[in-house]
Design an enzyme around this catalytic site. Structure first.
Site, short mmCIF file in Angstrom:
data_model
loop_
_atom_site.label_atom_id
_atom_site.label_comp_id
_atom_site.label_asym_id
_atom_site.label_seq_id
_atom_site.Cartn_x
_atom_site.Cartn_y
_atom_site.Cartn_z
N GLY A 1 13.01 20.00 16.66
CA GLY A 1 12.98 18.69 17.27
C GLY A 1 12.58 18.52 18.62
O GLY A 1 11.69 19.18 18.95
N SER A 2 13.01 17.29 19.15
CA SER A 2 12.40 16.85 20.53
C SER A 2 12.40 17.78 21.63
O SER A 2 13.45 18.76 21.85
CB SER A 2 13.11 15.69 20.80
N THR A 3 11.38 17.90 22.51
CA THR A 3 11.23 18.67 23.77
C THR A 3 12.18 18.30 24.70
O THR A 3 12.52 19.36 25.45
CB THR A 3 9.87 18.72 24.27
N VAL A 4 12.97 17.40 24.53
CA VAL A 4 13.86 16.87 25.63
C VAL A 4 15.22 17.88 25.19
O VAL A 4 16.02 17.96 26.20
CB VAL A 4 14.19 15.40 25.26
#
Lengths: 387, 262
Positions: free
Chosen positions: B61-64
């Site tokens: 998933g997202s790099t955040v």
């Protein structure tokens, strides 16, 4: 991974941020099978839009900025809004305040406040074979493919760590073997204007994680910017070759690779696939930010065929400042030229529902990042449609 | 049971395990304000991460996600340590920035939620002090592209009624391959089995025992099988037919480790 004596010393005696940065680079290098770090001449850091990184990202950057200082010239990706025009855009006060804090944290670390996804338009142009640590996928694609510089698709924190240490793990696109093409696109279509975005979207999806090799058309540097931005959006692509055009195409061996033939009909299908809206309430131009030439050209087009819906153009502060006449012209027709931010990382969802754009990257990200429907088409056609 | 591991982020921590069978993202997978698990696929939605040893195959998933993990760790709401089968950049980044000890290269088949776990990233080990490791062999016999599976009797100590390969405990410091050859003779009466290959051991869990399964492949000259008391039924199957059978845990993974790579 083997570290130099200086790097080992940094790991023990460096500041908190230096130690943490080096630890991060070593761990990421080991995960990827790198044997050493390679020195970089510049860094470009993504993860600056408050809309995307939120309070968690803000918290990290403010903590880190206490003792982190960049060791190489470092530029920063677009923010979530224009730092000077946010009030006129209806951006909430709290959002703008937190966005300004993110910018301040990067500036405290010594980064250049460019807030641009196109550092290569702002004089940051590493040469053939030069190693850099860039995040922001379109900039990575441009640096590797058009300039022949070497960078992986860094994440925001790893690019920042590389900026602080001045080095990054040596694997992937830093090495000759990582730059070899993995699939050939035999293009039997006339590629121009939006065609570069369409071809990029198609090729990125086909390539997945790899290096596409294109043949069958010519392109200017500007065209390659749009091709690279799109191919790096729909695919995990950090580099492409274009026969007879990009600097490393002669070294690229294509024998035995899968060949994908692309026709005009294929490109048209891509345009339809990414068009899921019916009526736009904004024309958005950017993603990546426009050059001075592009900004002036757009202003002239808008002046000739003024649209009844607003046109928002995204450019770096430097480009905006260099084109006061174009800015005035666009504003006279109800448009805006926004700096510090870009189409897919800015706040749109508080005002708009459907964006018309010629950007392949924009079309790819607007639905998920801005909850927008999209109409993907050539700028001339869009201006006529909304005249 | 003490397992070797690779250091991703330094440090040592001890806690009770939360083991997810599926990849995990800190964006959407955990509430950034409280550290409560939101992802249903983990099997422990609603649990709090604070102080726990969080284990999952790999991040997604997202790099955040890096920042979310950092934020949780900073406020004392993050996991005490992380264990992955194969680390990727997003979670590794969050762990290092947040100072959360993390290791990878660990087979999570030997882990259960609720286990007490000591992660020592500095010494490159993961210790499950209440779990006992028992080495076993699991040998597939092959004859003309078909593989022998046997159904375990009610008299064996574990997994009664399930299908398995020819298996048995490794005693003391015995050579697992010799043990496999002996089990083949005892359980099938087949003579002339020829060793064809072995695979990396894998872990499967049964109560407080973690079986360390050594996979083997033998070619045999016959399909005539004479069973002993341990099994009640035998079949010669194709690898695809394995999926339709109620088997001992991870028998498909054992098969994958001995099949020639395509």
């Amino acid at each position: 991974m083997r570290l130099t004596p200086a790097q080992k010393r940094l790991l023990k005696e460096g500041t908190g941020a230096q130690r943490k940065s080096l630890q991060l680079l070593v761990a990421l290098g080991e995960i990827a099978g790198a044997e050493r770090l390679v020195r970089v001449t510049s860094a470009h850091v993504s993860g600056a839009s408050y809309k995307l990184i939120g309070d968690a990202g803000l918290e990290f950057l403010e903590d880190f900025a206490r003792d982190a200082r960049v060791a190489v010239p470092t530029t920063v990706n677009p923010l979530g809004t224009d730092l000077r025009q946010w009030r006129e855009l209806g951006v909430p006060e709290d959002f703008a305040a937190k966005q300004a804090r993110i910018a301040r944290a990067y500036e405290t670390m010594g980064a250049r406040p460019t807030y641009s996804c196109t550092p290569y338009l702002l004089g940051v142009r590493p040469r053939l074979g030069e190693h850099v640590a860039w995040s922001e996928s379109n900039a990575v694609a441009f640096a590797n493919s058009v300039l022949g510089a070497r960078t992986n698709r860094e994440g925001g924190p790893s690019a920042l760590a590389a900026a602080i240490v001045g080095a990054t793990p040596d694997f992937g696109l830093h090495r000759d073997e990582g730059r070899r093409p993995t699939v050939v696109f035999d293009v039997r279509a006339k590629v121009e204007g939006i065609g570069f975005s369409l071809l990029g979207l198609l090729a990125g999806k086909e390539t997945g994680d790899g290096v596409p090799y294109f043949r069958g058309f010519a392109a200017t540097e500007e065209d390659l910017k749009w091709l690279g931005a799109a191919v790096a959006s729909s695919g995990s692509v950090g580099m492409f070759h274009l026969e007879r055009v990009t600097p490393e195409w002669r070294r690229a061996r294509t024998k035995g690779l899968r060949v994908v033939r692309v026709t005009q009909a294929d490109l048209e299908e891509v345009r339809h696939h990414y068009t899921n809206g019916t009526e736009a309430d904004l024309i958005g131009l950017g993603s990546p930010q426009l050059s001075t030439e592009e900004l002036r050209e757009i202003a002239a087009l808008v002046d000739r065929t003024p649209p009844r819906i607003p046109v928002w153009v995204f450019a770096s502060r430097a480009v905006r400042d260099a084109c006061p006449d174009a800015v005035a012209l666009l504003e006279r027709h109800g448009g805006r030229v926004l700096a510090d931010t870009c189409l897919e990382v800015t706040l749109l969802e508080h005002r708009f529902t459907t964006v018309a754009t010629p950007s392949g990257k924009g079309a790819y990200y607007l639905p998920s990042l801005c909850r927008q429907k999209v109409i993907l088409d050539d700028i001339e056609r869009l201006l006529e449609r909304y005249a | 049971m003490k397992l070797p591991a690779r250091t991703v982020s330094p440090g040592r921590a001890e806690g009770i395990a939360l083991v997810s069978p599926s990849p995990f993202s800190f964006v959407g997978g955990a509430d950034p304000a409280s550290g409560t698990v939101l992802d249903e696929a983990t099997g422990f939605r609603g649990e709090r991460l604070a102080g726990r040893i969080l284990a999952f195959p790999h991040g997604k998933g997202s790099t955040v996600g890096s920042y979310v993990l950092y934020g949780l760790a900073r406020r004392g709401l993050g996991p005490a340590a992380l264990v992955n089968e194969r680390a990727e950049g997003i979670v590794a980044t969050g762990a290092i920035l947040g100072g959360v000890p993390m290791v990878d290269g660990v087979d999570l088949g030997g882990f259960s939620s609720g286990d007490r776990v000591i992660v020592d990233a500095d010494r490159k080990t993961v210790d499950l002090p209440e779990v006992e490791a028992k080495p076993v062999v699991s040998a597939f016999l092959r004859n003309r592209s078909r593989f022998l599976v046997v159904r375990r009797s009610d008299r064996v100590g574990s997994f009664q009624g399930r299908w398995s390969a020819i298996s048995g405990y490794v005693e003391g410091d015995e050579d697992p391959r010799a043990r496999a050859a002996q089990e083949i003779r005892e359980e099938t009466r087949i003579r002339g089995a020829r060793f064809r290959g072995s695979g990396e051991p894998l872990l499967t869990r049964h109560g407080n025992i973690a079986f360390v399964v050594h996979p083997f492949l033998f070619d045999v000259p016959t399909r005539r099988v004479t069973l002993d008391w341990e099994n009640v039924e035998s079949r010669w199957i194709t690898p695809e037919e394995l999926n339709g059978l109620p088997t001992v845990p991870r028998l498909d993974a054992v098969m994958q480790r001995i099949l020639p790579r395509q």
